[in-house]
Write an enzyme that holds these catalytic residues in place. Sequence first.
Site, mmCIF file in Angstrom:
data_model
loop_
_atom_site.group_PDB
_atom_site.id
_atom_site.type_symbol
_atom_site.label_atom_id
_atom_site.label_comp_id
_atom_site.label_asym_id
_atom_site.label_seq_id
_atom_site.Cartn_x
_atom_site.Cartn_y
_atom_site.Cartn_z
ATOM 1 N N GLY A 100 4.008 -8.043 -3.999
ATOM 2 C CA GLY A 100 2.902 -7.262 -3.464
ATOM 3 C C GLY A 100 1.856 -6.931 -4.509
ATOM 4 N N ALA A 101 0.589 -7.155 -4.164
ATOM 5 C CA ALA A 101 -0.526 -6.857 -5.075
ATOM 6 C C ALA A 101 -1.380 -5.727 -4.533
ATOM 7 C CB ALA A 101 -1.370 -8.110 -5.300
ATOM 8 N N ASN B 185 1.915 -12.448 -3.632
ATOM 9 C CA ASN B 185 1.119 -11.741 -2.621
ATOM 10 C C ASN B 185 0.738 -12.735 -1.531
ATOM 11 O OD1 ASN B 185 -0.101 -9.079 -2.035
ATOM 12 N ND2 ASN B 185 -2.017 -10.218 -2.004
ATOM 13 N N LYS B 186 0.689 -12.272 -0.296
ATOM 14 C CA LYS B 186 0.408 -13.214 0.800
ATOM 15 C C LYS B 186 -1.064 -13.626 0.862
ATOM 16 C CE LYS B 186 0.097 -9.616 4.385
ATOM 17 N NZ LYS B 186 0.660 -9.170 5.690
ATOM 18 N N VAL C 97 6.697 -13.098 1.573
ATOM 19 C CA VAL C 97 8.117 -12.838 1.325
ATOM 20 C C VAL C 97 8.863 -12.820 2.655
ATOM 21 C CG1 VAL C 97 9.799 -11.218 0.363
ATOM 22 C CG2 VAL C 97 7.542 -11.477 -0.723
ATOM 23 N N GLU D 216 -11.613 9.783 7.937
ATOM 24 C CA GLU D 216 -12.651 8.968 7.289
ATOM 25 C C GLU D 216 -13.201 7.917 8.246
ATOM 26 O OE1 GLU D 216 -11.987 9.255 2.562
ATOM 27 O OE2 GLU D 216 -10.842 7.670 3.539
ATOM 28 N N ASP E 113 4.151 2.506 -1.070
ATOM 29 C CA ASP E 113 4.592 2.901 0.266
ATOM 30 C C ASP E 113 6.076 2.670 0.483
ATOM 31 O OD1 ASP E 113 1.962 3.487 0.775
ATOM 32 O OD2 ASP E 113 1.563 1.688 1.954
ATOM 33 N N GLN F 177 -3.240 7.069 -5.081
ATOM 34 C CA GLN F 177 -3.129 7.750 -6.368
ATOM 35 C C GLN F 177 -1.705 7.699 -6.914
ATOM 36 O OE1 GLN F 177 -4.131 12.172 -8.326
ATOM 37 N NE2 GLN F 177 -4.406 11.815 -6.150
#
Length: 397
Positions: free
Chosen positions: A11-12, A38-39, A82, A170, A297, A314
């Site tokens: 993951g990127a 990364n995909k 993955v 947002e 996450d 963050q």
Amino acid sequence: MSNIPKIVILGAGYGGILTALKLQKQLNYNEADVTLVNKHDYHYITTHLHMPAAGTDNPENARVNISKLIDEFKIDFVKSTVVQIRTQDKKVILEDGTLSYDYLVIGLGGEPETFGIPGLAEHAMSIRSINSVRLIREHIEYQFARYKREPHRTDYLTFVVGGAGFTGIEFVGELADRIPQLCRAFDVDRSLVKLYNIEAAPSALPGFDPELVQYGMDVLTKKGVIFRIGTAIKECSPDGVIVGDGEEIRSKTVIWTGGIRGSRLIEEAGFETMRGRVKVDDYLRAPSHENIYIIGDNSLMFNEEGRPYPPTAQIAMQQGVTCAHNLVAAIRSQPLKTFAFSNKGTVASLGKGEGIGVAFGKKYLGRKAAWLKKLIDLRYLFIIGGIPLVLRKGKFF
């Protein structure tokens, strides 16, 4: 060469890209074989996605090619998806191959958490990738075009946003700014357009400063947002949502921002999880796996009050820095560093020129908060890509 430890980063996202970039700086040549998977061949800035989703910015501005960030002599990049993580074999199965590892970093990002609400996974859209925001933007524009053909169908002009956390707030801020433009472009009466923001919790932006929350809701209400706070979505269908005690809001556009869970690949790999997130140790390692680090996450950490940290950009960035440090330390047989989250503050945008935030122990609102949000975005661009990336992308943030 066979004695060189293999580090594989899955993951990127914020955590994965920071881990890779810090390893790139801290490792000597031939000290480790580092592979980033990364995909997509780009890193996208999740905190900017609400703008292209609403149509107030171009999706291209939220993405950065990974090749422009990494040193190909230190980091091997593999564009692939993955499929499976086999901890017992120390292998990662990709859709087009297999990678073996000595150290593994899992930063696969999150998936929408629907909390079992019927129909939500099937009929709601989510702001989670470049492709998803393109779909949302085009879908919204299409509803205005459909209404012009069927002017009795006001459900085409009714937009429902589930969740009043940061993403939801947002996004409705940007969409509220965009709606008048769409009304002019399609010659639609603005009074016919309804924009609902529905939140099950008793407050928008749960846990945020109440004074700032009220300011934000006042700003957005003036822009035309209809808040339904303390009201749960009970069901989602192709025709809209059922909320509260059975009220139906008819809409062809439901966008869910109400929660994130970790990747299901982690559960399938055999880790004990809570909503797809693994409770990691103080060094960000998975239980019983000293060679596997889990960040972003996918990780679960608790603050001093015993509450889980929210999965934010963050915290993922700070985890990436600590993760890289500990990988280098492990390779060099040096002491690891415990992870300690340092909250630099939080800022939410409310559309053009408006925002709310807490930073440096002070409250910010209005234009000051909007500028602070911009500075935070520019700082991130500088961290991952230096001045060249700031000059290239900064004007869009």
